[in-house]
Design an enzyme around this catalytic site. Structure first.
Site, mmCIF file in Angstrom:
data_model
loop_
_atom_site.group_PDB
_atom_site.id
_atom_site.type_symbol
_atom_site.label_atom_id
_atom_site.label_comp_id
_atom_site.label_asym_id
_atom_site.label_seq_id
_atom_site.Cartn_x
_atom_site.Cartn_y
_atom_site.Cartn_z
ATOM 1 N N ASP A 33 6.861 -0.586 4.345
ATOM 2 C CA ASP A 33 8.207 -0.132 3.984
ATOM 3 C C ASP A 33 8.165 1.282 3.428
ATOM 4 O O ASP A 33 9.038 2.100 3.690
ATOM 5 C CB ASP A 33 8.809 -1.048 2.909
ATOM 6 N N ASP A 37 10.037 4.489 4.750
ATOM 7 C CA ASP A 37 10.954 5.253 3.903
ATOM 8 C C ASP A 37 10.620 6.736 3.907
ATOM 9 O O ASP A 37 11.500 7.588 3.923
ATOM 10 C CB ASP A 37 10.910 4.732 2.462
ATOM 11 N N SER A 82 20.673 -9.420 -7.050
ATOM 12 C CA SER A 82 19.502 -8.543 -7.064
ATOM 13 C C SER A 82 19.381 -7.919 -8.451
ATOM 14 O O SER A 82 20.004 -8.388 -9.400
ATOM 15 C CB SER A 82 19.594 -7.508 -5.960
ATOM 16 N N GLU A 114 8.500 -11.022 -16.667
ATOM 17 C CA GLU A 114 7.753 -11.667 -15.575
ATOM 18 C C GLU A 114 7.310 -10.605 -14.573
ATOM 19 O O GLU A 114 7.974 -9.582 -14.445
ATOM 20 C CB GLU A 114 8.672 -12.668 -14.841
ATOM 21 N N LYS A 116 7.196 -8.736 -11.149
ATOM 22 C CA LYS A 116 8.116 -8.663 -10.018
ATOM 23 C C LYS A 116 7.276 -8.836 -8.762
ATOM 24 O O LYS A 116 6.627 -7.894 -8.296
ATOM 25 C CB LYS A 116 8.848 -7.331 -10.011
ATOM 26 N N ASP A 118 6.017 -9.107 -5.137
ATOM 27 C CA ASP A 118 6.437 -8.418 -3.927
ATOM 28 C C ASP A 118 6.376 -9.385 -2.750
ATOM 29 O O ASP A 118 5.434 -9.384 -1.972
ATOM 30 C CB ASP A 118 5.531 -7.207 -3.698
ATOM 31 N N TYR A 230 10.840 -18.943 -10.382
ATOM 32 C CA TYR A 230 11.202 -18.214 -11.600
ATOM 33 C C TYR A 230 12.650 -18.364 -12.051
ATOM 34 O O TYR A 230 13.040 -17.753 -13.035
ATOM 35 C CB TYR A 230 10.845 -16.728 -11.484
ATOM 36 N N LYS A 296 14.158 -9.952 -18.616
ATOM 37 C CA LYS A 296 15.373 -10.774 -18.649
ATOM 38 C C LYS A 296 15.731 -11.123 -20.083
ATOM 39 O O LYS A 296 14.844 -11.494 -20.856
ATOM 40 C CB LYS A 296 15.143 -12.087 -17.880
ATOM 41 N N LYS A 320 10.076 -0.731 -12.478
ATOM 42 C CA LYS A 320 9.260 -0.505 -11.279
ATOM 43 C C LYS A 320 8.234 0.596 -11.479
ATOM 44 O O LYS A 320 8.513 1.615 -12.096
ATOM 45 C CB LYS A 320 10.162 -0.126 -10.102
ATOM 46 N N CYS A 414 -25.472 21.453 8.138
ATOM 47 C CA CYS A 414 -24.872 21.304 6.814
ATOM 48 C C CYS A 414 -23.943 22.480 6.524
ATOM 49 O O CYS A 414 -24.341 23.631 6.681
ATOM 50 C CB CYS A 414 -25.974 21.234 5.754
ATOM 51 N N CYS A 417 -25.808 24.700 3.520
ATOM 52 C CA CYS A 417 -27.080 25.411 3.684
ATOM 53 C C CYS A 417 -27.423 25.680 5.149
ATOM 54 O O CYS A 417 -28.377 26.381 5.449
ATOM 55 C CB CYS A 417 -28.215 24.624 3.037
ATOM 56 N N CYS A 432 -27.675 15.683 5.028
ATOM 57 C CA CYS A 432 -28.270 17.009 5.138
ATOM 58 C C CYS A 432 -29.727 16.810 4.752
ATOM 59 O O CYS A 432 -30.033 16.301 3.677
ATOM 60 C CB CYS A 432 -27.586 17.975 4.174
ATOM 61 N N CYS A 437 -31.186 22.092 -0.358
ATOM 62 C CA CYS A 437 -29.797 22.515 -0.100
ATOM 63 C C CYS A 437 -29.092 22.749 -1.432
ATOM 64 O O CYS A 437 -29.077 21.868 -2.290
ATOM 65 C CB CYS A 437 -29.074 21.439 0.699
HETATM 66 S S1 IVH Z 1 15.014 -12.397 -11.001
HETATM 67 C C1 IVH Z 1 19.395 -12.333 -11.252
HETATM 68 N N1 IVH Z 1 12.446 -12.539 -11.219
HETATM 69 O O1 IVH Z 1 12.956 -8.932 -7.003
HETATM 70 C C2 IVH Z 1 17.956 -12.541 -11.149
HETATM 71 N N2 IVH Z 1 13.342 -11.552 -9.268
HETATM 72 O O2 IVH Z 1 14.954 -6.550 -6.779
HETATM 73 C C3 IVH Z 1 17.363 -11.565 -10.237
HETATM 74 N N3 IVH Z 1 11.658 -10.769 -7.688
HETATM 75 O O3 IVH Z 1 15.410 -10.082 -4.874
HETATM 76 C C4 IVH Z 1 16.057 -11.919 -9.747
HETATM 77 N N4 IVH Z 1 9.907 -11.434 -8.836
HETATM 78 O O4 IVH Z 1 13.220 -11.253 -4.768
HETATM 79 C C5 IVH Z 1 13.469 -12.140 -10.470
HETATM 80 N N5 IVH Z 1 10.148 -12.746 -11.560
HETATM 81 C C6 IVH Z 1 11.187 -12.366 -10.796
HETATM 82 C C7 IVH Z 1 11.003 -11.754 -9.547
HETATM 83 C C8 IVH Z 1 12.111 -11.342 -8.820
HETATM 84 C C9 IVH Z 1 10.320 -10.853 -7.730
HETATM 85 C C10 IVH Z 1 12.401 -10.144 -6.607
HETATM 86 C C11 IVH Z 1 13.548 -10.964 -6.082
HETATM 87 C C12 IVH Z 1 14.710 -10.024 -6.065
HETATM 88 C C13 IVH Z 1 14.115 -8.709 -6.268
HETATM 89 C C14 IVH Z 1 15.110 -7.873 -7.025
#
Ligand code: IVH
Length: 677
Positions: A33, A37, A82, A114, A116, A118, A230, A296, A320, A414, A417, A432, A437
């Site tokens: 990705d 990008d 999200s 927690e 995040k 991927d 989660y 959170k 991030k 080389c 030298c 070399c 050298c």
């Molecule tokens: S909580 C309202 N917890 O991150 C709660 N999301 O950019 C929102 N993700 O689409 C999500 N680990 O796929 C939450 N420990 C975690 C997560 C998590 C990965 C992802 C999830 C979401 C994206 C948000």
């Protein structure tokens, strides 16, 4: 309009359209990705600068791709939201402050942090404890029914509680989690696919995405995915949960995979900030990819009060970390000569921002690496920085070639030298062959003086390069003859009398280093400090070590044939034997017994020093280092236990105190006399 730009834009359009098709339609992306990008952004920038480049088919004028056909649609029981992103502690604080302003005065929320993960969001439905439906996130309101695919995940509970434990399953439960492919599973899968099908998979995320949204569940089953749960999206006929922390424990108790190790509860925001800052390095050690942390607000009541802005809840934020891949131009390939003569190709790059720093250079590992990936000078390349500090070139984007790229080959001579270059059968490295050298010599000298070896303060790569270039040093043993060039040294730019004296004193002091360090410092292939210790523990001295046959060496516990061969070969070289003899003549410790007796034999053994004021030539750090090398130690304040106070110009209150206690005073000169430097 510059025809080169027109051509570049056309190529970018074509390439982006192709990769969008692979990603959205075929569900089988070829590039990450981040790489996608980068390409997209380059085209956008070009079009912003030169609007005349915009064509009707430009991918910048369309967002998203055609929806995949084939899966039934599933409406989510509650929006699958999200997250808003923050990328710095300041932004994180601003997020918290915004939330606090919306809460009643004096309310102090707690926070759950927690990883995040991927992967891909999945929404799992359970009725009376049985897994009945699993969906993708889709647009947050409607997802796709991927139940059959999700059943193939071995960590997904098909019935809860997974282990009967007295918990009664809720009548209805909807859980949100992340399906992902672990790094280890990805590596295995990738290797397997490359070998059997000749297909390259780019990263765990894309591979997992392709697996989950495949219309054939046997394909999903062949790609080992895992799950982290989660969030409780909905619960009916079960316990009334009050906090996120409680929800995580509940999911855990039911047998869902919950990240027990990494999830944290914070009551103190300063601690949370510190955690976010240091976690950035640790995330690479996780067995799965995580691109940040999710923070959170813990209390559900407060979450409800805060509500949402658009699709993002106000009660959560994603912290991030900078991405680890980027696309840039490979300007040139240069060859570097290492300490052992190994030639390593290095990429010179158009500077690009990657993982929080600007990168202008990357490793290409070896000639095979360049040839196998057909990396050419002038190519647009994908570079990556994972846990390691030095970035690497992953691959070229061949579609962007103009035809002016140049194929690179390891030079036959080389680059430093001009000596012959050889490659031994079965090895990837080119060497070399000229052990004189200058590039090798500089690296060897630098290594000899380095911290892990003889630890000569003030002697780094710049000094090594300079002294070799001036001809003062032709062999590492010449380091101990450097004092003969004192006058010439004083002539060098940046070398005042103080600096020269310090350097010579540090060289002199290094003679007291134990024999194991001397052996390490010689930089014999495969002989690091551990092997050096093993060898000297056994042979006790350089003399015995030099006389040992390959067989005798291989008899030593922990020494294999490879090391034995390398050590024997090194000591067979007359030039190396001469180096050893000269080091011995210079007074270095060449046997272990000598080194063991060291503490008592050293002139400052057992003595405690305190330093005050500015010394005529040594810095405080250097004086400390020298005192230590001669067996003494240095403390910060004068007491009854102090043996000497080392006094320089403008001494402080320590002098006063030493006089009171009758502690003997020394000048730098006195100390030099005591240790004979
Ligand atoms: S909580 C309202 N917890 O991150 C709660 N999301 O950019 C929102 N993700 O689409 C999500 N680990 O796929 C939450 N420990 C975690 C997560 C998590 C990965 C992802 C999830 C979401 C994206 C948000």
């Amino acid at each position: 309009m510059d025809p080169e730009l027109v051509e570049r834009a056309a190529k970018l359009r074509q390439l982006i359209n192709y990769h969008a098709y692979r990603y959205y339609v075929l569900d089988d992306p070829e590039i990450s990705d981040e790489a996608y990008d980068s390409l997209f952004n380059e085209l956008k920038r070009l079009e912003e600068q030169y609007p005349e480049l915009i064509t009707p088919d430009s991918p910048t004028h369309r967002t998203g791709g055609p929806p995949a056909e084939g899966f039934a649609k599933v409406e989510h029981p509650a929006p699958i939201l999200s997250l808003t992103n923050v990328t710095s502690i300041e932004e994180l604080r601003a997020w918290r402050d915004r939330a606090l302003r919306l809460l009643p005065e004096g309310v102090r929320p707690t926070y759950v942090v927690e990883p995040k993960i991927d992967g891909l969001t999945v929404v799992l439905h359970y009725e009376d404890g049985v897994f009945t439906l699993g969906a993708t996130r889709g647009d947050g309101f409607v997802g796709e029914d991927i139940t059959a695919n999700l059943r193939t995940l071995r960590t997904l509970p098909l019935r809860i509680p997974v282990v009967p434990n007295g918990l009664i399953p809720p009548r209805r439960l909807v859980v949100r989690g992340e399906a992902y492919m672990s790094k280890a599973n990805f590596a295995r899968f990738q290797a397997e696919q490359e070998a059997t099908a000749g297909r390259k998979y780019v990263n765990p995320h894309n591979t997992a995405a392709g697996a989950l949204r495949n219309l054939d569940p046997t394909v999903t089953a062949s790609r080992p995915l895992d799950l982290w749960a989660y969030q409780v999206v909905l619960i009916e006929g079960g316990p009334s949960l009050q906090t996120q922390w409680e929800a995580l424990h509940y999911l855990d108790a039911l047998g869902f995979p919950v990240e027990r190790e990494q999830n944290r509860l914070f009551t103190d925001f300063a601690e949370l900030e510190a955690y976010c800052q240091q976690w950035g390095d640790r995330r690479h050690e996780l067995p799965y990819e995580a691109d940040g942390l999710v923070i959170k607000i813990n209390e559900f009541e407060l979450q409800e009060r805060l509500g949402y802005v658009g699709k993002d809840p106000r009660w959560a934020a994603a912290y991030k970390y900078p991405s680890a891949e980027a696309v840039t131009r490979l300007l040139d390939i240069v060859v570097e000569v290492g300490r052992t003569g190994v030639l390593t190709p290095r990429a010179v790059l158009e500077p690009v921002y990657l993982g929080g720093v600007t990168v202008s250079s990357a490793t290409l590992h070896n000639a095979d690496y360049v040839a196998e990936r057909d990396i050419r000078i002038g190519d647009t390349v994908v570079i990556k920085r994972a846990g390691e500090v030095i970035p690497q070139v992953l691959r070229p984007l061949v579609e962007l070639r103009t035809g002016r790229e140049r194929v690179w080959q390891m030079p036959e001579r080389c680059p430093v030298c001009g000596g012959p270059v050889t490659r031994y059968p079965g090895e990837v490295a080119y060497y070399c062959e000229n052990s004189a050298c200058p590039a090798q010599l500089v690296r060897r000298v630098e290594f000899f003086a380095s911290r892990g070896a003889m630890d000569i303060a003030g002697f780094g790569s710049r000094q090594a390069e300079l002294f070799v270039q001036k001809g003062f040093i032709r062999d590492v043993a010449d380091i101990y003859e450097l004092h003969r060039h004192r006058d010439a040294l004083l002539e060098l730019e940046g070398f005042g009398p103080k600096k020269v004296e310090n350097l010579l004193a540090a060289i002199e002091a290094s003679k007291q280093q134990p024999a194991t360090r001397v052996l390490t410092a010689l930089g014999i292939r495969f002989v690091g400090s551990t092997v050096a210790e093993l060898l000297l523990e056994h042979f006790r001295s350089f003399a015995a070590l030099a006389a040992a046959t390959e067989d005798e060496l291989a008899q030593v516990e922990g020494i294999g044939p490879r090391i034995a061969g390398s050590v024997a070969a090194w000591f067979r070289q007359p030039a190396n034997r001469q180096t050893v003899a000269r080091l011995e003549a210079a007074g270095l410790r060449m046997s272990l017994d000598e080194a063991k007796a060291e503490p008592k034999a050293l002139p400052l053994a057992g003595k405690t020093f305190v330093i005050t004021g500015t010394l005529p030539t040594w810095s405080r750090e250097q004086a400390t280092e020298i005192i230590k090398q001669y067996g003494g130690h240095v403390t910060g304040s004068v007491s009854g236990k102090t043996d000497y106070l080392l006094v320089g110009e403008n001494p402080g209150s320590k002098l006063e105190k030493a006089r009171k206690l009758g502690v003997p005073l020394l000048s730098e000169d006195d100390l030099r006399r005591m240790i004979g430097v």
